[in-house]
Design a protein around this motif. Sequence first.
Motif, PDB file in Angstrom:
ATOM      1  N   ARG A   1      -8.885  11.259  -3.210  1.00 14.00           N
ATOM      2  CA  ARG A   1      -8.768  10.672  -2.175  1.00 14.00           C
ATOM      3  C   ARG A   1      -9.628   9.474  -2.749  1.00 14.00           C
ATOM      4  NH1 ARG A   1      -6.254  12.225   2.645  1.00 14.00           N
ATOM      5  NH2 ARG A   1      -5.377  14.265   2.541  1.00 14.00           N
ATOM      6  N   MET A   2     -10.909   9.492  -2.641  1.00 13.75           N
ATOM      7  CA  MET A   2     -12.213   8.950  -3.248  1.00 13.75           C
ATOM      8  C   MET A   2     -11.194   8.017  -4.486  1.00 13.75           C
ATOM      9  SD  MET A   2     -14.545   7.305  -5.236  1.00 13.75           S
ATOM     10  CE  MET A   2     -14.545   8.382  -6.112  1.00 13.75           C
ATOM     11  N   MET A   3     -10.605   8.539  -5.504  1.00 14.44           N
ATOM     12  CA  MET A   3     -10.161   7.325  -6.329  1.00 14.44           C
ATOM     13  C   MET A   3      -9.197   6.363  -5.442  1.00 14.44           C
ATOM     14  SD  MET A   3     -12.613   7.273  -8.909  1.00 14.44           S
ATOM     15  CE  MET A   3     -11.835   6.568 -10.208  1.00 14.44           C
ATOM     16  N   LYS A   4      -8.244   7.388  -5.081  1.00 20.75           N
ATOM     17  CA  LYS A   4      -7.449   6.314  -4.854  1.00 20.75           C
ATOM     18  C   LYS A   4      -7.698   5.587  -3.305  1.00 20.75           C
ATOM     19  CE  LYS A   4      -4.173  10.410  -4.604  1.00 20.75           C
ATOM     20  NZ  LYS A   4      -3.931  10.380  -6.099  1.00 20.75           N
ATOM     21  N   GLY A   5      -8.579   5.802  -3.261  1.00 18.03           N
ATOM     22  CA  GLY A   5      -8.729   5.027  -1.656  1.00 18.03           C
ATOM     23  C   GLY A   5      -9.535   3.683  -2.718  1.00 18.03           C
ATOM     24  N   LEU A   6     -10.441   3.742  -3.644  1.00 20.82           N
ATOM     25  CA  LEU A   6     -10.933   2.833  -5.116  1.00 20.82           C
ATOM     26  C   LEU A   6      -9.936   1.993  -5.362  1.00 20.82           C
ATOM     27  CD1 LEU A   6     -13.477   4.097  -6.513  1.00 20.82           C
ATOM     28  CD2 LEU A   6     -14.405   3.146  -4.398  1.00 20.82           C
ATOM     29  N   LYS A   7      -8.946   2.404  -5.639  1.00 27.88           N
ATOM     30  CA  LYS A   7      -7.257   2.254  -5.709  1.00 27.88           C
ATOM     31  C   LYS A   7      -7.184   0.953  -5.047  1.00 27.88           C
ATOM     32  CE  LYS A   7      -3.702   4.295  -7.145  1.00 27.88           C
ATOM     33  NZ  LYS A   7      -2.507   5.122  -7.334  1.00 27.88           N
TER      34      LYS A   7
ATOM     35  N   THR B   1      -2.249  13.443   6.660  1.00 28.57           N
ATOM     36  CA  THR B   1      -1.628  13.114   5.151  1.00 28.57           C
ATOM     37  C   THR B   1      -2.405  12.428   4.235  1.00 28.57           C
ATOM     38  OG1 THR B   1       0.552  11.146   5.458  1.00 28.57           O
ATOM     39  CG2 THR B   1      -1.727  10.846   6.979  1.00 28.57           C
ATOM     40  N   ASP B   2      -1.588  11.547   3.568  1.00 29.26           N
ATOM     41  CA  ASP B   2      -2.100  10.843   2.294  1.00 29.26           C
ATOM     42  C   ASP B   2      -2.794   9.512   2.621  1.00 29.26           C
ATOM     43  OD1 ASP B   2      -0.024   8.739   2.107  1.00 29.26           O
ATOM     44  OD2 ASP B   2       0.533   9.738   2.921  1.00 29.26           O
ATOM     45  N   ILE B   3      -4.022   8.961   1.901  1.00 32.08           N
ATOM     46  CA  ILE B   3      -5.091   7.855   2.441  1.00 32.08           C
ATOM     47  C   ILE B   3      -3.924   6.456   2.011  1.00 32.08           C
ATOM     48  CG2 ILE B   3      -5.424   7.817   0.137  1.00 32.08           C
ATOM     49  CD1 ILE B   3      -7.572   7.005   0.878  1.00 32.08           C
ATOM     50  N   TYR B   4      -2.821   6.262   1.718  1.00 32.45           N
ATOM     51  CA  TYR B   4      -1.796   4.884   1.289  1.00 32.45           C
ATOM     52  C   TYR B   4      -1.422   4.981   3.302  1.00 32.45           C
ATOM     53  CZ  TYR B   4      -2.220   6.499  -3.362  1.00 32.45           C
ATOM     54  OH  TYR B   4      -2.699   6.248  -4.911  1.00 32.45           O
TER      55      TYR B   4
ATOM     56  N   VAL C   1       0.495  -1.107   0.066  1.00 33.94           N
ATOM     57  CA  VAL C   1       0.004   0.233   0.078  1.00 33.94           C
ATOM     58  C   VAL C   1       1.069   1.190  -0.372  1.00 33.94           C
ATOM     59  CG1 VAL C   1      -1.546   0.852   1.252  1.00 33.94           C
ATOM     60  CG2 VAL C   1      -2.193  -1.019   1.086  1.00 33.94           C
ATOM     61  N   LEU C   2       1.799   1.270   1.154  1.00 38.60           N
ATOM     62  CA  LEU C   2       2.719   2.484   0.866  1.00 38.60           C
ATOM     63  C   LEU C   2       3.964   2.381  -0.714  1.00 38.60           C
ATOM     64  CD1 LEU C   2       4.465   2.386   4.365  1.00 38.60           C
ATOM     65  CD2 LEU C   2       2.683   3.900   3.924  1.00 38.60           C
ATOM     66  N   LYS C   3       3.766   1.329  -1.553  1.00 40.20           N
ATOM     67  CA  LYS C   3       4.481   1.563  -3.376  1.00 40.20           C
ATOM     68  C   LYS C   3       3.985   2.374  -3.745  1.00 40.20           C
ATOM     69  CE  LYS C   3       7.147  -2.500  -2.934  1.00 40.20           C
ATOM     70  NZ  LYS C   3       8.346  -3.731  -3.019  1.00 40.20           N
ATOM     71  N   LEU C   4       2.220   2.165  -2.999  1.00 41.64           N
ATOM     72  CA  LEU C   4       0.681   2.979  -3.858  1.00 41.64           C
ATOM     73  C   LEU C   4       1.775   3.989  -3.875  1.00 41.64           C
ATOM     74  CD1 LEU C   4      -2.228   0.534  -3.306  1.00 41.64           C
ATOM     75  CD2 LEU C   4      -0.384   0.304  -5.618  1.00 41.64           C
ATOM     76  N   TYR C   5       1.730   4.582  -3.033  1.00 37.52           N
ATOM     77  CA  TYR C   5       1.872   5.941  -2.438  1.00 37.52           C
ATOM     78  C   TYR C   5       3.640   6.685  -3.867  1.00 37.52           C
ATOM     79  CZ  TYR C   5       3.716  10.094  -0.457  1.00 37.52           C
ATOM     80  OH  TYR C   5       4.474  11.589  -0.437  1.00 37.52           O
TER      81      TYR C   5
ATOM     82  N   ASP D   1       0.181  13.401  -2.407  1.00 40.10           N
ATOM     83  CA  ASP D   1      -0.779  13.772  -1.317  1.00 40.10           C
ATOM     84  C   ASP D   1      -1.570  15.279  -1.409  1.00 40.10           C
ATOM     85  OD1 ASP D   1       1.589  12.985   0.843  1.00 40.10           O
ATOM     86  OD2 ASP D   1       3.144  13.933  -0.617  1.00 40.10           O
ATOM     87  N   THR D   2      -2.429  14.980  -2.364  1.00 41.08           N
ATOM     88  CA  THR D   2      -3.526  15.982  -2.350  1.00 41.08           C
ATOM     89  C   THR D   2      -4.615  15.567  -1.250  1.00 41.08           C
ATOM     90  OG1 THR D   2      -5.108  16.538  -4.380  1.00 41.08           O
ATOM     91  CG2 THR D   2      -4.612  13.839  -3.501  1.00 41.08           C
ATOM     92  N   ASP D   3      -4.904  16.870  -0.594  1.00 41.40           N
ATOM     93  CA  ASP D   3      -5.983  17.000  -0.285  1.00 41.40           C
ATOM     94  C   ASP D   3      -7.239  16.552  -0.517  1.00 41.40           C
ATOM     95  OD1 ASP D   3      -6.611  16.206   2.183  1.00 41.40           O
ATOM     96  OD2 ASP D   3      -6.726  18.584   3.156  1.00 41.40           O
ATOM     97  N   ASP D   4      -7.439  17.459  -2.145  1.00 35.93           N
ATOM     98  CA  ASP D   4      -8.645  16.682  -2.668  1.00 35.93           C
ATOM     99  C   ASP D   4      -9.776  15.859  -2.751  1.00 35.93           C
ATOM    100  OD1 ASP D   4     -10.654  17.917  -5.465  1.00 35.93           O
ATOM    101  OD2 ASP D   4     -10.535  16.462  -6.075  1.00 35.93           O
ATOM    102  N   LEU D   5     -11.133  15.826  -1.975  1.00 31.78           N
ATOM    103  CA  LEU D   5     -11.578  14.603  -1.368  1.00 31.78           C
ATOM    104  C   LEU D   5     -12.261  13.524  -2.684  1.00 31.78           C
ATOM    105  CD1 LEU D   5     -14.351  16.400   0.763  1.00 31.78           C
ATOM    106  CD2 LEU D   5     -13.197  14.431   1.322  1.00 31.78           C
ATOM    107  N   GLU D   6     -11.622  14.126  -3.900  1.00 32.01           N
ATOM    108  CA  GLU D   6     -12.690  13.074  -4.752  1.00 32.01           C
ATOM    109  C   GLU D   6     -11.349  12.385  -4.906  1.00 32.01           C
ATOM    110  OE1 GLU D   6     -13.552  16.431  -4.899  1.00 32.01           O
ATOM    111  OE2 GLU D   6     -16.068  15.785  -4.378  1.00 32.01           O
TER     112      GLU D   6
END
Length: 424
Positions: A156-162, A240-243, A138-142, A149-154
Amino acid sequence: MHTLKEIYQDNEERNFIDPSLYSRYRVKAGLRNDNGTGVKVGLTKICDVIGYKIIHEKKYNIDGQLIYRGYPINYLVNKQPSDKICGFEETAYLLIFGTLPNADQLKAFKDYLLNFKMGPVDLQYETPNILNALQIEVLKLYAKDPSADTDDLEERMMKGLKILASIPLFTFSYARNKVFKSYPYPDRSLAENILCMARGNDQYTFEEAKIMDTLLMVHADHGGGNNSTFANAVISSTGTDIYSCISAAIGSLKGPKHGGANCKVTNMFKAIFHEVGFTTDQTTLKKIANRILDKDFFDHSGLIYGIGHAIYTKSDPRALLIHGQCEALAKSKGQEEIYNCIHAFEKVAIEVMKERKGIDVCANVDYYSGYVYSLLGIESDLFTPLFAISRTAGWVSHHLENRQSNRKLIRPANVYVGEMEEIK
């Protein structure tokens, strides 16, 4: 010369804190109130976990309920069509987007997850634990994300789905020492793909896939106060980032008092079977339960794993759903004798806990989940990673909610009870 280990042992008493000091300073150990309820630390619209009512400051135990976005988990499981398997996908959509999907929305969501293509994976980790490997991946995905490091919600959502789409592929790539760059059957459900990757073939029954789907659904979330989701919230509050947040949640889930409990239950049963066989004799099983509480059997912890819960008292709705399907599966596999022993021990353990500690307890989700996984032909080192696969849906949803609404940095306080050295 003393070794550092010896020096630490000689000074170990310096870290000991008298348990009576917690009440003296009114510190809520474990963020628990004196009556066992949780200290309120946040607000959420995602999930509610109900096991008691407080009326005029008195706690009353009630049948447990698990609510996802206003829907009881029993309703979500029982409403699933008899000829299709898509419960987890529907549940994950509900948790993340806040509403049940229509047919087109569910198809789009399912297509994204199951048609996901993963990049290169290095399987040569110097770690024996799949959960640690998942944290690393998961940290490698970062590292591969140019806007991590974007704080844009949309975003972050797409990163979460990834992350949600990647974790099952990471899990089975590591477990099978074979890289799964994509799902073997993208036109089927995640539950079916998990069975295929776990077994190495597609020889599963519809009933087995249904049970796996139910397991994924009941593990998908458990409110904002469970340890891994709260760890996620604490780290999310830093911005911080979602990862990093999901990786930390995985680390929390690894603990035997949280996600790792299902393996403890499985090993406890093995010890019981070895000691007394597949008996349903109440007297024999009662002696075993008392020996466990006396720290005279199994791992000498004094814990009957799978019995009792921080919130549920009379019943755990997740355990009831799994138990209902477990009995039929055990019979179909010719394991009725083993099932009967496990079921008999559940009743005895609850009775012994009442006699010894004067508390009402119930079997929790871990009591039967490990056994069901084993009935599905899945080895024990995959039990907690499967928990992580499903709980990622909840972690992502809570991360997004916290970044949108609960942005204050979580920073509680401790009371210093150490000594003050006299400085000359």
